[in-house]
Design a protein around this motif. Structure first.
Motif, mmCIF file in Angstrom:
data_model
loop_
_atom_site.group_PDB
_atom_site.id
_atom_site.type_symbol
_atom_site.label_atom_id
_atom_site.label_comp_id
_atom_site.label_asym_id
_atom_site.label_seq_id
_atom_site.Cartn_x
_atom_site.Cartn_y
_atom_site.Cartn_z
ATOM 1 N N GLN A 263 0.832 -1.198 0.000
ATOM 2 C CA GLN A 263 0.000 0.000 0.000
ATOM 3 C C GLN A 263 0.872 1.254 0.000
ATOM 4 N N LEU A 264 1.959 1.192 0.752
ATOM 5 C CA LEU A 264 2.887 2.315 0.790
ATOM 6 C C LEU A 264 3.434 2.620 -0.596
ATOM 7 N N GLU A 265 3.934 1.599 -1.274
ATOM 8 C CA GLU A 265 4.517 1.807 -2.603
ATOM 9 C C GLU A 265 3.474 2.321 -3.585
ATOM 10 N N ASP A 266 2.286 1.726 -3.561
ATOM 11 C CA ASP A 266 1.227 2.162 -4.482
ATOM 12 C C ASP A 266 0.856 3.625 -4.252
ATOM 13 N N ASN A 267 0.699 4.004 -2.977
ATOM 14 C CA ASN A 267 0.282 5.367 -2.662
ATOM 15 C C ASN A 267 1.333 6.397 -3.056
#
Length: 284
Positions: A77-81
């Motif tokens: 989720q961190l990378e996507d955001n």
């Protein structure tokens, strides 16, 4: 300046924005407390973006510490955001906004291919191999990159003394923003003054929208001359967005005086980030 806040200026609140908000205010607090000169400017978004990028090459406890500071427990989720955030910023008109990332890798090491791909794909980061022992050459390379990316507005972010010859990897982020007021100040009313006139009340909030979509300046003033530390402490506990999104037009004409100012600050994140991590809770 006399104006009201047009209803047409709207902003979208997101979970990522809330997470960045909380972490940013904590970074600001620790930067403020760490600085001898309390006129402080910080770029938490740049710090958080670099930490998100670094987490792609970290493992185990190192990655967990980064995730905790950034405000999540989910790396994907961190990378996507942050990939989406970087993509949106990079796509904006460079005449008013520039955001750029770059990695400098010691010539003694080979960068992990997977990490390199993620940094390039998700964070639009350039990569350059350097000999950190050649401090002037490395500093000149970094300064040239920053100047080229920002059309000379950020020309000398580092010097020889900044370079650590034992470094394996150095991450850099530059952000340049030059917005235009939605309701411009009247240049004919500009004048030199020794002090700013402020109405005494509890926590004065001003929201000044820019013409550029999605941007605004928020000004928060303390209710007393030496009340800034209390303001910074309070905002570090809850962030700023809850109050910002509750702001409404005053419904009356407002006279606002703002000074023209310039601030330069140097922060040692090795001192600041551990303190932030000790006092942060997960927000996603």
């Amino acid at each position: 300046m006399s104006f009201d806040f047009p209803e047409m200026v709207t902003y979208l609140r997101t979970p990522l924005g809330d997470s960045v908000d909380v972490a940013s205010m904590k970074i600001l607090k620790e930067s403020f407390q760490d600085a001898k000169d309390k006129n402080v400017i910080a770029s938490p978004l740049g710090v958080l973006t670099l930490l998100a990028m670094e987490s792609a090459g970290a493992e185990g406890e190192n990655r967990e510490e980064i995730l905790r500071l950034v405000g999540t427990s989910d790396y994907k989720q961190l990378e996507d955001n942050y990939a989406n955030l970087t993509k949106n910023f990079v796509a904006m008109d460079p005449s008013y906004l520039v955001l750029a990332n770059k990695m400098y890798v010691s010539a003694q090491y080979t960068l992990n291919e997977k990490f390199s791909v993620v940094a390039s794909r998700s964070y639009k980061s350039d990569v350059e191999r350097v000999n950190f022992a050649e401090k002037k050459k490395t500093a000149d390379s970094i300064n040239k990159w920053a100047a080229d990316k920002t059309k000379g507005h950020i020309s000398s972010p580092v010097n020889e003394g900044t370079i650590d010859e034992d470094a394996a990897l150095a991450l850099f982020n530059v952000i340049f923003f030059q917005g235009h007021w939605h309701v411009p100040f009247n240049a004919e009313k500009t004048e030199k003054k020794k002090k700013i006139r402020v109405i005494k009340t509890t926590f004065i909030w001003w929201r000044l929208p820019y013409k550029e979509k999605g941007f605004r300046m928020v000004i928060v003033l303390p209710d007393e001359k030496n009340g800034l530390p209390a303001v910074v402490e309070k905002l570090s506990q809850r962030g700023i967005l809850e109050d910002v999104f509750n702001l409404r037009p005053s419904g009356e004409e407002v006279a606002l005086e703002m000074p023209k100012f310039e601030i330069q600050t140097s922060h040692n994140l090795n001192h600041i980030l551990p303190k932030v991590n000790d006092n942060i809770t997960l927000a996603w």
